[in-house]
Design an enzyme around this catalytic site. Structure first.
Site, PDB file in Angstrom:
ATOM      1  N   HIS A 128       8.621  23.680  47.237  1.00 35.86           N
ATOM      2  CA  HIS A 128       8.936  25.010  46.709  1.00 35.86           C
ATOM      3  C   HIS A 128      10.267  25.041  45.947  1.00 35.86           C
ATOM      4  O   HIS A 128      10.571  26.051  45.299  1.00 35.86           O
ATOM      5  CB  HIS A 128       8.994  26.041  47.837  1.00 35.86           C
ATOM      6  CG  HIS A 128       7.677  26.302  48.498  1.00 35.86           C
ATOM      7  ND1 HIS A 128       6.536  26.598  47.791  1.00 35.86           N
ATOM      8  CD2 HIS A 128       7.320  26.287  49.809  1.00 35.86           C
ATOM      9  CE1 HIS A 128       5.525  26.759  48.639  1.00 35.86           C
ATOM     10  NE2 HIS A 128       5.968  26.571  49.860  1.00 35.86           N
ATOM     11  N   ASP A 165      -1.197  21.607  50.661  1.00 35.78           N
ATOM     12  CA  ASP A 165      -0.502  22.577  51.497  1.00 35.78           C
ATOM     13  C   ASP A 165      -1.153  23.954  51.331  1.00 35.78           C
ATOM     14  O   ASP A 165      -1.723  24.271  50.281  1.00 35.78           O
ATOM     15  CB  ASP A 165       0.963  22.629  51.056  1.00 35.78           C
ATOM     16  CG  ASP A 165       1.855  23.420  51.999  1.00 35.78           C
ATOM     17  OD1 ASP A 165       2.580  22.795  52.784  1.00 35.78           O
ATOM     18  OD2 ASP A 165       1.836  24.674  51.923  1.00 35.78           O
ATOM     19  N   HIS A 167       0.301  26.625  50.810  1.00 41.68           N
ATOM     20  CA  HIS A 167       1.045  27.354  49.788  1.00 41.68           C
ATOM     21  C   HIS A 167       1.060  26.553  48.495  1.00 41.68           C
ATOM     22  O   HIS A 167       1.151  25.326  48.511  1.00 41.68           O
ATOM     23  CB  HIS A 167       2.491  27.585  50.240  1.00 41.68           C
ATOM     24  CG  HIS A 167       2.608  28.224  51.592  1.00 41.68           C
ATOM     25  ND1 HIS A 167       2.577  27.481  52.763  1.00 41.68           N
ATOM     26  CD2 HIS A 167       2.744  29.519  51.964  1.00 41.68           C
ATOM     27  CE1 HIS A 167       2.699  28.308  53.796  1.00 41.68           C
ATOM     28  NE2 HIS A 167       2.795  29.544  53.341  1.00 41.68           N
TER      29      HIS A 167
END
Length: 350
Positions: A128, A165, A167
């Site tokens: 991220h 993942d 996300h």
């Protein structure tokens, strides 16, 4: 078959604030489980050193690095929380440099043929972290830094990254959004109501990188059959078409059905099957060069066993299970949407 394992005892020095799920036990519980299961004797243990600030700034702005370093050293007024999902303690910057250094070490080992494949048991995670900011428990983008390092120092050419993942791997996508040498593919829970709120089908790169970014948002409830269909119909043909020299996987196990974070329903058998699929694909397109890097995954009771399943598959000690089941209608629909994006009709996805 030689499988590397990246680990360092100091990954635990990055300490969470109360209630945050990204805790040191995410890696220590797995490492202890591997020792008890006798796996450590069968793995090539890779013990890293911290990377340098110059390594970080191959990807991130200097201001980004300085911010993490400064706040780690001096603390932060609001209980060391930089935003709703990023916190610091005195050793955060050190641990983040160590995690990036670990992925660099694992990447070099795979690229040089010192191991056949590798699992990076690292924290804090990285996918991220964007060009200019830490986010989502991530400080520096470990995989992106490693790719840049290998390209600049070791002659690595094209690279494919598949992120499973729960996300979207939005930081990795951002770093390479206009870069045609890196194909990023992310299959994740629908971001309309799920962190990080990005990773839509229409986000497919820009400039010279247009078409080298695939996002596959899946509805809550998607599981093994959905991910396997995504791999079969999108990931495999796109990676084959791209022809990378190395394949990375953003291995976040928060897509597990027993995880506390998402509504996805992948099982241990599903992770084994996905790992085997990535091994087969890497063997076909890039001489088996495959590196799985830990991202999310927060169920401390289930995570060590899931990681054992993944690593035994990498080692060739576990046969991939035969997967059955029918994907959700929404998964079939999103696959069709990706296939019919502008510029994809004439590709192998058609």
């Amino acid at each position: 078959m030689s499988t590397g394992l990246v680990y360092h005892k100091d990954f635990v020095k990055h300490c969470p604030y109360p209630g945050n799920p990204e805790v040191p036990e995410r890696v220590t519980a797995t490492y202890d489980h591997f020792r008890e299961a006798g796996l450590l004797d069968k793995l090539a243990l890779l013990t890293p050193e911290p990377c340098s600030p110059d390594d970080i700034t191959m990807v991130h702005s200097r201001e980004h690095y300085d911010y993490v370093e400064y706040t780690s050293e001096t603390g932060y007024p609001d209980d060391a929380v930089l935003n709703t999902d990023v916190y610091v303690c005195g050793d955060t910057c050190y641990a983040a440099l160590l995690a990036a250094g670990g992925v660099m070490l694992g990447g070099e080992s795979v690229w040089k043929g010192e191991v056949d494949n590798c699992f990076g048991l690292v924290r804090p995670p990285g996918h991220h972290a964007g060009l200019y900011r830490p986010a989502g428990f991530c400080y520096f983008n470990n995989t992106a830094i490693t790719i840049k390092h290998l390209q600049q120092a070791h002659g690595l050419g094209r690279v494919a990254v598949f992120d499973w993942d729960a996300h979207c791997g939005n930081g990795t996508m951002e770093v390479f959004y206009d870069d045609p040498s890196v194909l990023t593919i992310s299959a994740h829970q629908d971001p309309r109501s799920f962190y990080p709120g990005t990773g839509f089908v229409e986000q497919r790169g820009e400039g010279e990188g247009e078409g080298y970014c695939l996002n596959i948002p899946l509805q809550a409830g998607a599981g093994d059959a959905d991910f396997m269909r995504v791999i079969e119909e999108l990931v495999v043909p796109k990676v084959r078409e791209f022809g990378p020299d190395m394949l990375f996987v953003g291995a976040g196990q928060d897509s597990h059905r027993d995880d506390i974070i998402s509504g996805l329903q992948v099982t241990d058998e599903g992770y084994s099957a996905m790992t085997a699929g990535m091994m087969e694909l890497a063997g076909e397109v890039c001489n088996g060069r495959l590196f799985l890097v830990l991202e999310g995954g927060y169920n401390l009771e289930k995570l060590p066993k899931t990681h054992e399943t993944i690593v035994k598959t990498l080692m060739g000690e576990a046969d991939a299970p035969e997967m059955s089941g029918t994907p959700l209608d929404s998964t079939v629909e999103v696959i069709d949407r990706v296939k019919h994006l502008p510029g994809t009709e004439e590709s192998d996805l058609g």
